[in-house]
Design an enzyme around this catalytic site. Structure first.
Site, PDB file in Angstrom:
ATOM      1  N   HIS A  16      29.676  21.109 -12.287  1.00 56.90           N
ATOM      2  CA  HIS A  16      28.944  22.253 -11.738  1.00 56.90           C
ATOM      3  C   HIS A  16      27.971  22.742 -12.803  1.00 56.90           C
ATOM      4  O   HIS A  16      28.368  23.096 -13.910  1.00 56.90           O
ATOM      5  CB  HIS A  16      29.901  23.383 -11.343  1.00 56.90           C
ATOM      6  CG  HIS A  16      29.173  24.570 -10.763  1.00 56.90           C
ATOM      7  ND1 HIS A  16      28.918  24.688  -9.413  1.00 56.90           N
ATOM      8  CD2 HIS A  16      28.642  25.677 -11.349  1.00 56.90           C
ATOM      9  CE1 HIS A  16      28.254  25.808  -9.186  1.00 56.90           C
ATOM     10  NE2 HIS A  16      28.082  26.430 -10.353  1.00 56.90           N
ATOM     11  N   CYS A  17      26.694  22.756 -12.484  1.00 49.14           N
ATOM     12  CA  CYS A  17      25.652  23.141 -13.428  1.00 49.14           C
ATOM     13  C   CYS A  17      25.237  24.584 -13.163  1.00 49.14           C
ATOM     14  O   CYS A  17      24.744  24.908 -12.081  1.00 49.14           O
ATOM     15  CB  CYS A  17      24.446  22.213 -13.303  1.00 49.14           C
ATOM     16  SG  CYS A  17      23.112  22.609 -14.456  1.00 49.14           S
ATOM     17  N   VAL A  18      25.437  25.449 -14.164  1.00 51.64           N
ATOM     18  CA  VAL A  18      25.087  26.865 -13.980  1.00 51.64           C
ATOM     19  C   VAL A  18      23.576  27.058 -13.969  1.00 51.64           C
ATOM     20  O   VAL A  18      23.082  28.049 -13.406  1.00 51.64           O
ATOM     21  CB  VAL A  18      25.725  27.725 -15.092  1.00 51.64           C
ATOM     22  CG1 VAL A  18      27.239  27.695 -14.996  1.00 51.64           C
ATOM     23  CG2 VAL A  18      25.273  27.259 -16.482  1.00 51.64           C
ATOM     24  N   ASN A  20      22.680  26.381 -10.523  1.00 53.79           N
ATOM     25  CA  ASN A  20      23.564  27.140  -9.645  1.00 53.79           C
ATOM     26  C   ASN A  20      24.064  26.289  -8.490  1.00 53.79           C
ATOM     27  O   ASN A  20      24.097  26.731  -7.339  1.00 53.79           O
ATOM     28  CB  ASN A  20      22.835  28.388  -9.108  1.00 53.79           C
ATOM     29  CG  ASN A  20      23.797  29.402  -8.516  1.00 53.79           C
ATOM     30  OD1 ASN A  20      24.960  29.470  -8.902  1.00 53.79           O
ATOM     31  ND2 ASN A  20      23.309  30.189  -7.562  1.00 53.79           N
ATOM     32  N   ASN A  21      24.461  25.057  -8.816  1.00 50.29           N
ATOM     33  CA  ASN A  21      24.904  24.143  -7.769  1.00 50.29           C
ATOM     34  C   ASN A  21      25.754  23.043  -8.407  1.00 50.29           C
ATOM     35  O   ASN A  21      25.667  22.787  -9.610  1.00 50.29           O
ATOM     36  CB  ASN A  21      23.702  23.516  -7.057  1.00 50.29           C
ATOM     37  CG  ASN A  21      24.068  22.946  -5.716  1.00 50.29           C
ATOM     38  OD1 ASN A  21      25.215  23.052  -5.260  1.00 50.29           O
ATOM     39  ND2 ASN A  21      23.111  22.305  -5.054  1.00 50.29           N
TER      40      ASN A  21
END
Length: 268
Positions: free
Chosen positions: A180-182, A185-186
């Protein structure tokens, strides 16, 4: 000890710490983990309980719930970098008659990067649902070790295909889950991994183009100034010919002084 030596020592320490973190990140029990746990236990006795609770809630909201904060920060950082590039490099390169395509290349790469950024943040990463679970189960074979056949996600109540994982941030199971890549945001999964790779490549190309144009500008100014044929006096008063190391230190110190002068507030 001169500035360049200090900078190289600092860079070496940063790289050593980064390598240490990479080596220790895959181990469950190591010296670094034990040290951090002991330090947190000591700090918990000093920091007030209310402040600990507020900090924990803030960190949980930032890293364990979906938030657009890092996306806004990402765009703000790019705007700041390109604002500085336009003001400090583009204008002077235009006066020095640099080729227009070379000056516009970072902006073109930025447009492509922002496009990949938006696509990656909006695209479906490969969410496993009751309607597509049966077809996704057939994509990858179960190895019987990490991925067991017949396991049902207790949150999504669907059978988990091989190489899928439930994301606690997005609260969905993602097919071929990567992470999950902040920043976008996905989740990064089977359906948007290609776009995410293009996003990383375009971001790297943008940074490289900025560095190349800036380096070309500095070299051009260096050649025009004819400083390489000059001499300077050291602390003992001895005369030395100008070398590349001296020029790098001089440019860095002048840039630092310029930043300090620009940020200096008026005492009146």
């Amino acid at each position: 000890m001169d500035f360049l030596t200090l900078f190289l020592i600092y860079l070496g320490l940063v790289l050593a710490v980064t390598a240490l973190l990479c080596l220790c990140s895959g181990r469950k029990e190591n010296f670094l983990t034990r040290s951090i746990n002991r330090a947190s236990q000591v700090l918990s006795l000093v920091i007030p309980t209310q402040l600990q609770r507020v900090t924990h809630q803030a960190l949980h909201r930032l890293f364990h719930t979906r938030s657009c904060l890092f996306m806004v920060l990402h765009v703000a950082l790019q705007a700041a970098v390109f604002g500085e590039y336009t003001w400090e490099v583009f204008v002077y390169c235009w006066e020095l008659q640099f080729h227009l395509l070379l000056l516009l290349l970072p902006y073109l790469l930025l447009a492509g990067n922002l496009g990949c950024f938006l696509l990656c943040s909006r695209a479906n990463p490969g969410t496993v649902t009751k309607s597509n679970a049966a077809s996704l189960v057939k994509v990858y074979a179960y190895d019987g070790v990490l991925f067991q056949r017949g396991l049902v996600c207790p949150t999504c109540t669907v059978e988990k295909p091989a190489r899928s994982k439930h994301c606690s941030v997005c609260r969905t199971c993602v097919h071929r889950f990567d992470h999950h890549c902040v920043w976008v945001n996905n989740c990064i999964g089977a359906s948007n991994a290609g776009v995410f790779l293009l996003y990383l490549l375009s971001l790297t190309a943008t940074a490289g183009a900025l560095a190349a144009v800036t380096a070309a500008f500095l070299i051009h100014v260096l050649l025009l100034s004819d400083i390489m044929h000059s001499t300077y006096l050291d602390a003992q008063g001895q005369e030395h010919p100008v070398e590349i190391a001296f020029v790098v230190q001089l440019e860095t110190v002048l840039w630092f002084c310029q930043c300090c002068l620009e940020n200096e507030t008026d005492p009146s």
